[in-house]
Design a protein around this motif. Structure first.
Motif, PDB file in Angstrom:
ATOM      1  N   PRO A   1       0.835  -1.211   0.000  1.00  0.00           N
ATOM      2  CA  PRO A   1       0.000   0.000   0.000  1.00  0.00           C
ATOM      3  C   PRO A   1       0.871   1.262   0.000  1.00  0.00           C
ATOM      4  CG  PRO A   1       0.132  -0.871   2.226  1.00  0.00           C
ATOM      5  CD  PRO A   1       0.910  -1.828   1.344  1.00  0.00           C
ATOM      6  N   TRP A   2       1.429   1.594  -1.175  1.00  0.00           N
ATOM      7  CA  TRP A   2       2.420   2.672  -1.242  1.00  0.00           C
ATOM      8  C   TRP A   2       1.868   4.011  -0.769  1.00  0.00           C
ATOM      9  CZ3 TRP A   2       7.129   1.257  -1.186  1.00  0.00           C
ATOM     10  CH2 TRP A   2       7.530   0.074  -1.824  1.00  0.00           C
ATOM     11  N   ASP A   3       0.605   4.315  -1.071  1.00  0.00           N
ATOM     12  CA  ASP A   3       0.030   5.586  -0.618  1.00  0.00           C
ATOM     13  C   ASP A   3       0.023   5.669   0.899  1.00  0.00           C
ATOM     14  OD1 ASP A   3      -0.338   6.376  -3.207  1.00  0.00           O
ATOM     15  OD2 ASP A   3      -2.477   5.891  -3.275  1.00  0.00           O
ATOM     16  N   ARG A   4      -0.360   4.586   1.534  1.00  0.00           N
ATOM     17  CA  ARG A   4      -0.397   4.576   2.998  1.00  0.00           C
ATOM     18  C   ARG A   4       1.006   4.576   3.583  1.00  0.00           C
ATOM     19  NH1 ARG A   4      -3.932   0.440   6.071  1.00  0.00           N
ATOM     20  NH2 ARG A   4      -3.231   1.842   7.740  1.00  0.00           N
ATOM     21  N   ILE A   5       1.923   3.861   2.934  1.00  0.00           N
ATOM     22  CA  ILE A   5       3.301   3.838   3.432  1.00  0.00           C
ATOM     23  C   ILE A   5       3.880   5.249   3.438  1.00  0.00           C
ATOM     24  CG2 ILE A   5       5.664   3.081   2.910  1.00  0.00           C
ATOM     25  CD1 ILE A   5       4.433   0.449   1.881  1.00  0.00           C
ATOM     26  N   SER A   6       3.704   5.975   2.330  1.00  0.00           N
ATOM     27  CA  SER A   6       4.266   7.324   2.244  1.00  0.00           C
ATOM     28  C   SER A   6       3.593   8.267   3.236  1.00  0.00           C
ATOM     29  CB  SER A   6       4.154   7.863   0.818  1.00  0.00           C
ATOM     30  OG  SER A   6       2.821   7.847   0.362  1.00  0.00           O
ATOM     31  N   SER A   7       2.266   8.206   3.343  1.00  0.00           N
ATOM     32  CA  SER A   7       1.579   9.113   4.266  1.00  0.00           C
ATOM     33  C   SER A   7       1.931   8.807   5.715  1.00  0.00           C
ATOM     34  CB  SER A   7       0.063   9.056   4.052  1.00  0.00           C
ATOM     35  OG  SER A   7      -0.452   7.774   4.354  1.00  0.00           O
ATOM     36  N   GLU A   8       2.080   7.519   6.043  1.00  0.00           N
ATOM     37  CA  GLU A   8       2.457   7.154   7.407  1.00  0.00           C
ATOM     38  C   GLU A   8       3.899   7.545   7.704  1.00  0.00           C
ATOM     39  OE1 GLU A   8       0.745   5.589  10.179  1.00  0.00           O
ATOM     40  OE2 GLU A   8      -0.737   6.630   8.967  1.00  0.00           O
ATOM     41  N   MET A   9       4.798   7.411   6.732  1.00  0.00           N
ATOM     42  CA  MET A   9       6.176   7.849   6.946  1.00  0.00           C
ATOM     43  C   MET A   9       6.223   9.340   7.282  1.00  0.00           C
ATOM     44  SD  MET A   9       8.393   5.812   4.036  1.00  0.00           S
ATOM     45  CE  MET A   9       9.930   6.621   4.525  1.00  0.00           C
ATOM     46  N   VAL A  10       5.450  10.127   6.557  1.00  0.00           N
ATOM     47  CA  VAL A  10       5.424  11.567   6.810  1.00  0.00           C
ATOM     48  C   VAL A  10       4.789  11.857   8.165  1.00  0.00           C
ATOM     49  CG1 VAL A  10       4.368  13.731   6.065  1.00  0.00           C
ATOM     50  CG2 VAL A  10       5.515  12.255   4.399  1.00  0.00           C
ATOM     51  N   ARG A  11       3.702  11.175   8.485  1.00  0.00           N
ATOM     52  CA  ARG A  11       3.051  11.398   9.785  1.00  0.00           C
ATOM     53  C   ARG A  11       4.011  11.107  10.926  1.00  0.00           C
ATOM     54  NH1 ARG A  11       1.066   8.656  13.767  1.00  0.00           N
ATOM     55  NH2 ARG A  11       1.398   6.635  12.742  1.00  0.00           N
ATOM     56  N   VAL A  12       4.717   9.977  10.841  1.00  0.00           N
ATOM     57  CA  VAL A  12       5.646   9.608  11.908  1.00  0.00           C
ATOM     58  C   VAL A  12       6.816  10.592  11.968  1.00  0.00           C
ATOM     59  CG1 VAL A  12       7.226   7.807  12.725  1.00  0.00           C
ATOM     60  CG2 VAL A  12       4.970   7.178  11.850  1.00  0.00           C
ATOM     61  N   LEU A  13       7.301  11.031  10.803  1.00  0.00           N
ATOM     62  CA  LEU A  13       8.406  11.987  10.798  1.00  0.00           C
ATOM     63  C   LEU A  13       8.001  13.306  11.450  1.00  0.00           C
ATOM     64  CD1 LEU A  13      11.323  12.607   9.925  1.00  0.00           C
ATOM     65  CD2 LEU A  13      10.382  13.563   7.813  1.00  0.00           C
ATOM     66  N   LEU A  14       6.817  13.804  11.117  1.00  0.00           N
ATOM     67  CA  LEU A  14       6.351  15.050  11.723  1.00  0.00           C
ATOM     68  C   LEU A  14       6.220  14.895  13.239  1.00  0.00           C
ATOM     69  CD1 LEU A  14       3.643  16.149   9.127  1.00  0.00           C
ATOM     70  CD2 LEU A  14       5.937  17.117   9.435  1.00  0.00           C
ATOM     71  N   ALA A  15       5.769  13.732  13.674  1.00  0.00           N
ATOM     72  CA  ALA A  15       5.671  13.481  15.115  1.00  0.00           C
ATOM     73  C   ALA A  15       7.053  13.478  15.756  1.00  0.00           C
ATOM     74  CB  ALA A  15       4.959  12.151  15.368  1.00  0.00           C
ATOM     75  N   ARG A  16       8.017  12.861  15.092  1.00  0.00           N
ATOM     76  CA  ARG A  16       9.389  12.846  15.613  1.00  0.00           C
ATOM     77  C   ARG A  16       9.957  14.262  15.652  1.00  0.00           C
ATOM     78  NH1 ARG A  16      11.642  10.627  18.465  1.00  0.00           N
ATOM     79  NH2 ARG A  16      13.623  10.007  17.548  1.00  0.00           N
ATOM     80  N   MET A  17       9.684  15.057  14.621  1.00  0.00           N
ATOM     81  CA  MET A  17      10.159  16.435  14.587  1.00  0.00           C
ATOM     82  C   MET A  17       9.538  17.275  15.698  1.00  0.00           C
ATOM     83  SD  MET A  17      10.159  16.780  10.416  1.00  0.00           S
ATOM     84  CE  MET A  17      10.002  18.566  10.396  1.00  0.00           C
ATOM     85  N   ALA A  18       8.345  16.868  16.145  1.00  0.00           N
ATOM     86  CA  ALA A  18       7.673  17.566  17.237  1.00  0.00           C
ATOM     87  C   ALA A  18       8.100  17.055  18.610  1.00  0.00           C
ATOM     88  CB  ALA A  18       6.159  17.432  17.087  1.00  0.00           C
ATOM     89  N   GLY A  19       9.035  16.085  18.625  1.00  0.00           N
ATOM     90  CA  GLY A  19       9.571  15.588  19.876  1.00  0.00           C
ATOM     91  C   GLY A  19       8.940  14.327  20.403  1.00  0.00           C
ATOM     92  N   GLU A  20       8.036  13.701  19.634  1.00  0.00           N
ATOM     93  CA  GLU A  20       7.393  12.473  20.105  1.00  0.00           C
ATOM     94  C   GLU A  20       8.343  11.286  19.983  1.00  0.00           C
ATOM     95  OE1 GLU A  20       3.554  11.778  18.430  1.00  0.00           O
ATOM     96  OE2 GLU A  20       2.961  13.892  18.545  1.00  0.00           O
ATOM     97  N   ASP A  21       8.057  10.228  20.741  1.00  0.00           N
ATOM     98  CA  ASP A  21       8.889   9.023  20.721  1.00  0.00           C
ATOM     99  C   ASP A  21       8.770   8.306  19.382  1.00  0.00           C
ATOM    100  OD1 ASP A  21       9.690   9.504  23.308  1.00  0.00           O
ATOM    101  OD2 ASP A  21       8.155   8.202  24.195  1.00  0.00           O
ATOM    102  N   ALA A  22       9.794   7.502  19.083  1.00  0.00           N
ATOM    103  CA  ALA A  22       9.789   6.710  17.847  1.00  0.00           C
ATOM    104  C   ALA A  22       8.665   5.686  17.898  1.00  0.00           C
ATOM    105  CB  ALA A  22      11.128   6.013  17.665  1.00  0.00           C
ATOM    106  N   SER A  23       8.065   5.423  16.738  1.00  0.00           N
ATOM    107  CA  SER A  23       7.000   4.425  16.657  1.00  0.00           C
ATOM    108  C   SER A  23       7.198   3.568  15.409  1.00  0.00           C
ATOM    109  CB  SER A  23       5.626   5.097  16.613  1.00  0.00           C
ATOM    110  OG  SER A  23       5.520   5.959  15.494  1.00  0.00           O
ATOM    111  N   ALA A  24       6.550   2.414  15.403  1.00  0.00           N
ATOM    112  CA  ALA A  24       6.631   1.489  14.278  1.00  0.00           C
ATOM    113  C   ALA A  24       5.235   1.245  13.723  1.00  0.00           C
ATOM    114  CB  ALA A  24       7.248   0.167  14.714  1.00  0.00           C
ATOM    115  N   VAL A  25       5.115   1.237  12.398  1.00  0.00           N
ATOM    116  CA  VAL A  25       3.835   0.996  11.732  1.00  0.00           C
ATOM    117  C   VAL A  25       4.035  -0.124  10.710  1.00  0.00           C
ATOM    118  CG1 VAL A  25       2.007   1.974  10.299  1.00  0.00           C
ATOM    119  CG2 VAL A  25       3.170   3.420  11.994  1.00  0.00           C
ATOM    120  N   ILE A  26       3.267  -1.191  10.831  1.00  0.00           N
ATOM    121  CA  ILE A  26       3.309  -2.300   9.872  1.00  0.00           C
ATOM    122  C   ILE A  26       1.952  -2.356   9.177  1.00  0.00           C
ATOM    123  CG2 ILE A  26       3.723  -4.749   9.498  1.00  0.00           C
ATOM    124  CD1 ILE A  26       6.137  -3.224  10.590  1.00  0.00           C
ATOM    125  N   LEU A  27       1.969  -2.267   7.846  1.00  0.00           N
ATOM    126  CA  LEU A  27       0.733  -2.180   7.074  1.00  0.00           C
ATOM    127  C   LEU A  27       0.463  -3.489   6.333  1.00  0.00           C
ATOM    128  CD1 LEU A  27       1.348   1.392   5.638  1.00  0.00           C
ATOM    129  CD2 LEU A  27      -0.224   0.760   7.470  1.00  0.00           C
TER     130      LEU A  27
END
Length: 343
Positions: free
Chosen positions: A307-333
């Motif tokens: 699911p490339w659309d979801r992979i890319s959107s989730e990568m960006v969501r997680v990156l923005l969260a990391r940039m905001a100081g949130e802990d690292a997370s893992a997403v398996i689709l």
């Protein structure tokens, strides 16, 4: 240039123009531009409307001097440049990440570091504050980039399960093992019993996980492990063709082939045709990705959809969260089996 042209050139609107147009203070405009904290909804709406009317464009350089942030992110591929142009999945992933970040007004810089020298040069660049975070693609065993970027204090999100690092690194991945299990079960359901595989590189998460899924299903079916039915590929068309030729030389009786990428599967189809083997009559073939390579294959390639659309959107969501100081997370689709003519 004539004096008339100099005097009639339209002046670029400034933050003062936006404040005057919106009827608010310059400080209120600045707070809206920097995230809208401590600004009422009515004031934020007035500022955004004034920005649209005046045509104001943020001076990113000036903002970075104030905030200490670049306002941009990097898409970093640690593979040779030709891989980016050959593999259709990478273009799809880049486009999806670019679009997802554009919704937050963050430009995405493409960086390719296929050699040690390129990796060192890019590490110096990103560590100097030119980007606020990195989307890291194609991390291999022994690849130091992820660790290096994390030590430099940069938010990092890896595409795929990180290799060589069990915990602590944010990542987004398709269920490679589950997808491989779907495909091998399907091949067995068609009555095939001598199922071979062309793996991805075994220093990559996809290579390792898809091979594990293949072996698990054969074991469940009571079929003996046979290393002669396993050949390592490199995710390229030519690599898939060469690996299939080696398999046919060792096991000409194989009746099914699970190939760990669509691009390699197209090479496998070419090798089978040269060997006089009909697909799917003599050999059923399944790929992985559901890329443009699968659709363009003849016969159409049965494959596993990532699911490339979801992979890319989730990568960006997680990156923005990391940039905001949130802990690292893992997403398996989850993946999906797509049936076409090859199996």
């Amino acid at each position: 240039m004539s004096p008339t042209n100099n005097t009639t050139r339209r002046r670029r609107p400034t933050i003062h123009d936006v404040a005057r147009e919106a009827g608010v203070s310059r400080g209120t405009v600045s707070r809206v531009l920097n995230g809208g904290h401590h600004v009422s909804p009515a004031a934020a709406e007035a500022v955004n409307a004034a920005i649209r009317r005046t045509g104001y464009v943020v001076n990113r350089h000036a903002r970075s001097l104030i905030t200490g942030r670049s306002g941009s992110a990097a898409f970093l591929l640690t593979e040779p440049q030709e891989r980016f142009f050959e593999d259709p999945n990478l273009g799809v992933l880049l486009r999806g990440c670019t679009q997802a970040l554009a919704a937050h007004d963050i430009p995405l810089l493409l960086m390719i570091a296929g050699s040690g020298a390129e990796q060192r040069r890019i590490t110096r660049y990103v560590s100097a504050g030119h980007v606020d975070g990195v989307l890291l693609v194609s991390s291999r065993t022994g690849d130091p980039m992820a660790e290096t970027l994390v030590r430099a204090g940069l938010p990092v999100v890896v595409c795929g399960r990180p290799v060589g690092r069990a915990t602590g690194l944010a990542h987004v991945a398709a269920d490679d093992r589950g997808g491989a299990r779907q495909m091998v079960r399907h091949l067995l359901a068609t009555g095939r019993r001598r199922v071979a595989t062309v793996t991805g590189p075994l220093d990559t998460p996809g290579g390792v996980e898809r091979l594990a899924g293949y072996r698990e299903v054969l074991d469940e079916a009571g079929l003996p492990a046979d290393d002669d039915l396993v050949e390592t590929g490199d995710y390229s068309h030519d690599g898939g063709a060469a690996a299939t030729a080696r398999l046919l030389a060792r096991r000409p009786d194989l009746d099914a082939l699970f190939v760990a990428s669509d691009l390699m599967a197209r090479g496998a189809l070419a090798a089978l045709e040269r060997a006089g083997r009909r697909v799917p009559h003599d050999v059923a073939v399944g790929g992985f990705d559901d890329s443009t390579a699968a659709v363009a294959s003849r016969p159409g390639l049965t494959t596993v959809r990532q699911p490339w659309d979801r992979i890319s959107s989730e990568m960006v969501r997680v990156l923005l969260a990391r940039m905001a100081g949130e802990d690292a997370s893992a997403v398996i689709l989850p993946t999906e089996l797509v049936r076409r003519e090859s199996a």
